[in-house]
Design a protein around this motif. Structure first.
Motif, PDB file in Angstrom:
ATOM      1  N   GLN A 110       0.830  -1.215   0.000  1.00 47.12           N
ATOM      2  CA  GLN A 110       0.000   0.000   0.000  1.00 47.12           C
ATOM      3  C   GLN A 110       0.861   1.260   0.000  1.00 47.12           C
ATOM      4  OE1 GLN A 110      -2.764  -0.278   3.285  1.00 47.12           O
ATOM      5  NE2 GLN A 110      -3.562  -2.260   2.606  1.00 47.12           N
ATOM      6  N   ARG A 111       1.927   1.243   0.782  1.00 50.34           N
ATOM      7  CA  ARG A 111       2.803   2.429   0.840  1.00 50.34           C
ATOM      8  C   ARG A 111       3.482   2.668  -0.511  1.00 50.34           C
ATOM      9  NH1 ARG A 111       3.898   0.294   6.056  1.00 50.34           N
ATOM     10  NH2 ARG A 111       5.762  -0.797   5.277  1.00 50.34           N
ATOM     11  N   VAL A 112       3.961   1.613  -1.114  1.00 44.78           N
ATOM     12  CA  VAL A 112       4.656   1.757  -2.396  1.00 44.78           C
ATOM     13  C   VAL A 112       3.698   2.275  -3.469  1.00 44.78           C
ATOM     14  CG1 VAL A 112       5.765   0.465  -4.268  1.00 44.78           C
ATOM     15  CG2 VAL A 112       6.448   0.065  -1.898  1.00 44.78           C
ATOM     16  N   GLU A 113       2.525   1.712  -3.526  1.00 43.94           N
ATOM     17  CA  GLU A 113       1.560   2.142  -4.547  1.00 43.94           C
ATOM     18  C   GLU A 113       1.166   3.602  -4.360  1.00 43.94           C
ATOM     19  OE1 GLU A 113      -0.649  -2.091  -5.599  1.00 43.94           O
ATOM     20  OE2 GLU A 113      -1.452  -0.843  -3.981  1.00 43.94           O
ATOM     21  N   LYS A 114       1.136   4.053  -3.112  1.00 47.62           N
ATOM     22  CA  LYS A 114       0.769   5.438  -2.834  1.00 47.62           C
ATOM     23  C   LYS A 114       1.920   6.405  -3.096  1.00 47.62           C
ATOM     24  CE  LYS A 114      -0.771   8.495   0.909  1.00 47.62           C
ATOM     25  NZ  LYS A 114      -1.139   8.577   2.343  1.00 47.62           N
ATOM     26  N   ASN A 115       3.131   6.021  -2.693  1.00 52.41           N
ATOM     27  CA  ASN A 115       4.253   6.962  -2.689  1.00 52.41           C
ATOM     28  C   ASN A 115       5.172   6.883  -3.899  1.00 52.41           C
ATOM     29  OD1 ASN A 115       3.442   7.866  -0.101  1.00 52.41           O
ATOM     30  ND2 ASN A 115       4.577   6.194   0.881  1.00 52.41           N
ATOM     31  N   LEU A 116       5.149   5.749  -4.603  1.00 53.97           N
ATOM     32  CA  LEU A 116       6.098   5.562  -5.701  1.00 53.97           C
ATOM     33  C   LEU A 116       5.397   5.072  -6.971  1.00 53.97           C
ATOM     34  CD1 LEU A 116       8.884   3.805  -3.612  1.00 53.97           C
ATOM     35  CD2 LEU A 116       8.973   6.149  -4.483  1.00 53.97           C
ATOM     36  N   PRO A 117       4.411   5.823  -7.457  1.00 50.99           N
ATOM     37  CA  PRO A 117       3.638   5.349  -8.615  1.00 50.99           C
ATOM     38  C   PRO A 117       4.475   5.162  -9.880  1.00 50.99           C
ATOM     39  CG  PRO A 117       3.151   7.653  -8.144  1.00 50.99           C
ATOM     40  CD  PRO A 117       3.941   7.137  -6.989  1.00 50.99           C
ATOM     41  N   ASP A 119      10.444  -1.715   1.556  1.00 50.69           N
ATOM     42  CA  ASP A 119       9.065  -1.821   1.089  1.00 50.69           C
ATOM     43  C   ASP A 119       8.968  -2.300  -0.358  1.00 50.69           C
ATOM     44  OD1 ASP A 119       7.976  -1.075   3.485  1.00 50.69           O
ATOM     45  OD2 ASP A 119       7.328   0.928   2.842  1.00 50.69           O
ATOM     46  N   TYR A 150       6.752  -5.228  -1.661  1.00 54.44           N
ATOM     47  CA  TYR A 150       5.729  -4.936  -2.669  1.00 54.44           C
ATOM     48  C   TYR A 150       5.770  -5.987  -3.777  1.00 54.44           C
ATOM     49  CZ  TYR A 150       3.868  -2.884  -6.958  1.00 54.44           C
ATOM     50  OH  TYR A 150       3.205  -2.684  -8.145  1.00 54.44           O
TER      51      TYR A 150
END
Length: 444
Positions: free
Chosen positions: A80-87, A179, A183
């Protein structure tokens, strides 16, 4: 850059290459005894020894194996963090995954199959191809993070049909895995992940620990402790290859672009002070142009404060292990490549088809001005786990076949065996294996 002092050398014969390839430093010096101790400890004492070595070498004070096992909630949260912060990185990894899957599916379809054929009246022979059951993937980590290596090791295993895939990777200074790594574990549906690196990770995968199940094969690159540990456990578990410092050779024709060549030589030099970068140019003029371009790029590269560590590594590697050769004899340049057996070979020459036909020994081959090694490292679909240190003479890049094993199949009926029993008896008797002979003759 004057301290690098690269010089163009005329390549007169294959012996010039052989002299360069003789390393003066034993990479295993002082390491073997320590690695052997770690392997022996985990083999004998399992979980307890593993936890001690994790504390000593990974810096993680874990009371139980469950403390190094990454749980599903941790993996989900990381996703979730990766998808939000590193698109943008997510998009890049998705493109990479798509190409890697396509390449390795083609590998599977083009030759890794079971088959059966008639070999005569009453006889059949064939091949049964079966994936290994359990694979251990070693993913380098700690200070640096290599998401591309997760894809390169996991995708061919998945396509081959491996039933159980587990990952070991050293934790960062915070005791956690990055992360991005987690991911990709989520994307690839890999749920067995451990925070452990080095020889202790290899030992856990090879022998099992009581809690961690042993694997059938260990794949993935690592530092010298990992490489030596893999060498020592071979036979207990299978391994892919023994990874050494990265290397590149470039054949450059008259029309090749010197600055592009310089970029690609430096890009391998930044891996490790022991990395080898070799240019095989078609003329002294081209060789000198590349030397000037290396100087030019290194000035640019050194100007970035965030890149200082990489710059220092590349500068040392270039000074100690870069060689610039030239010869107008293209066949001599081709033979030089076959002696080097490079991990990476770039061909920047108009007659690349002729050159390619002459290449016997190279791990991964990149053709043209716009196919740098970085294409294969990240997006081209081919695998970047490649034999180093001249091992391309007898081994290949990691692929689907590394996770498959072949069983031969033979079927004879009574008439077929009776017809050929005298031949079997003759050979068995000559080899003095009399029970072998009787196992045929006494059936009749």
């Amino acid at each position: 850059m004057s301290n690098i002092s690269l010089k163009a050398r005329k390549l007169n014969c294959p012996g010039d290459i052989n002299r360069y390839l003789q390393r003066t430093v034993d990479p295993y010096s002082g390491v073997s005894e320590k690695v052997g101790m770690i392997l022996s400890g985990v083999k004998q004492d399992g979980d307890r020894a593993l936890l001690e070595y994790i504390k000593e070498y990974d810096g993680l004070d874990a009371a139980d194996i469950s403390d190094i096992c990454v749980g599903s909630k941790e993996i989900s949260s990381a996703k979730q963090r990766v998808e939000k912060n590193l698109p943008e990185l997510v998009n890049a990894l998705a493109a990479s995954l798509k190409n890697i899957e396509k390449y390795h599916r083609n590998q599977l379809e083009m030759g890794q199959r079971s088959w059966m054929a008639d070999s005569g009246p009453g006889k059949k022979f064939g091949q049964k191809v079966t994936p290994i059951k359990r694979a251990g993937l070693y993913i380098p980590g700690g200070r640096y993070v290599y998401p591309s290596t997760v894809l390169m090791t996991a995708v061919p295993a998945i396509i081959a049909g491996v039933e159980e895939i587990m990952i070991c990777s050293p934790p960062g200074s915070n005791g956690k895995l990055n992360d991005i790594l987690l991911y990709l574990c989520s994307v690839l549906n890999i749920s067995e992940v451990y925070r452990v690196g080095g020889a202790q990770a290899v030992a856990a995968m090879a022998y099992g620990t009581g809690t961690i199940k042993k694997v059938d094969k260990i794949v993935g690159p690592g530092n010298i402790f990992v490489t030596l540990a893999k060498k020592m456990v071979y036979g207990i578990a299978g391994i892919d290859s023994l990874a050494g410092p990265s290397d590149i050779a470039i054949i450059a024709g008259d029309g090749a672009r010197p600055y592009f060549i310089a970029l690609d030589l430096v890009s391998q030099a930044e891996h490790d002070p022991l990395s080898r970068s070799i240019l095989l140019a078609s003329s002294r003029k081209k060789a000198q142009e590349v030397i000037c371009s290396i100087d030019e790029y290194m000035e640019e590269f050194g100007a970035g404060s965030r890149q200082k560590s990489n710059f220092d590594t590349a500068a040392r590697s270039l000074k100690d292990n870069c060689r610039i050769f030239y010869s107008g004899d293209i066949d001599l340049l081709i033979e030089a490549v076959n002696i080097i057996a490079p991990e990476h070979l770039e061909i920047m020459a108009a007659d690349h088809e002729y050159i390619l036909k002459g290449i016997r020994n190279a791990g991964a081959i990149f053709i043209g001005d716009y196919t740098p090694v970085a294409v294969g490292d990240y997006i081209g679909g081919t695998n970047h786990v490649i034999p180093t240190d001249g091992n391309a003479r007898f081994s290949s890049p990691l692929g689907v076949s590394d996770f498959l094993k072949r069983s031969s199949i033979c079927i004879y009926n009574k008439d077929a065996l009776e017809k050929e029993k005298k031949h079997i008896a003759e050979i068995a008797g000559f080899e003095k294996l009399y029970a072998h002979r009787d196992s045929v003759l006494k059936r009749f």
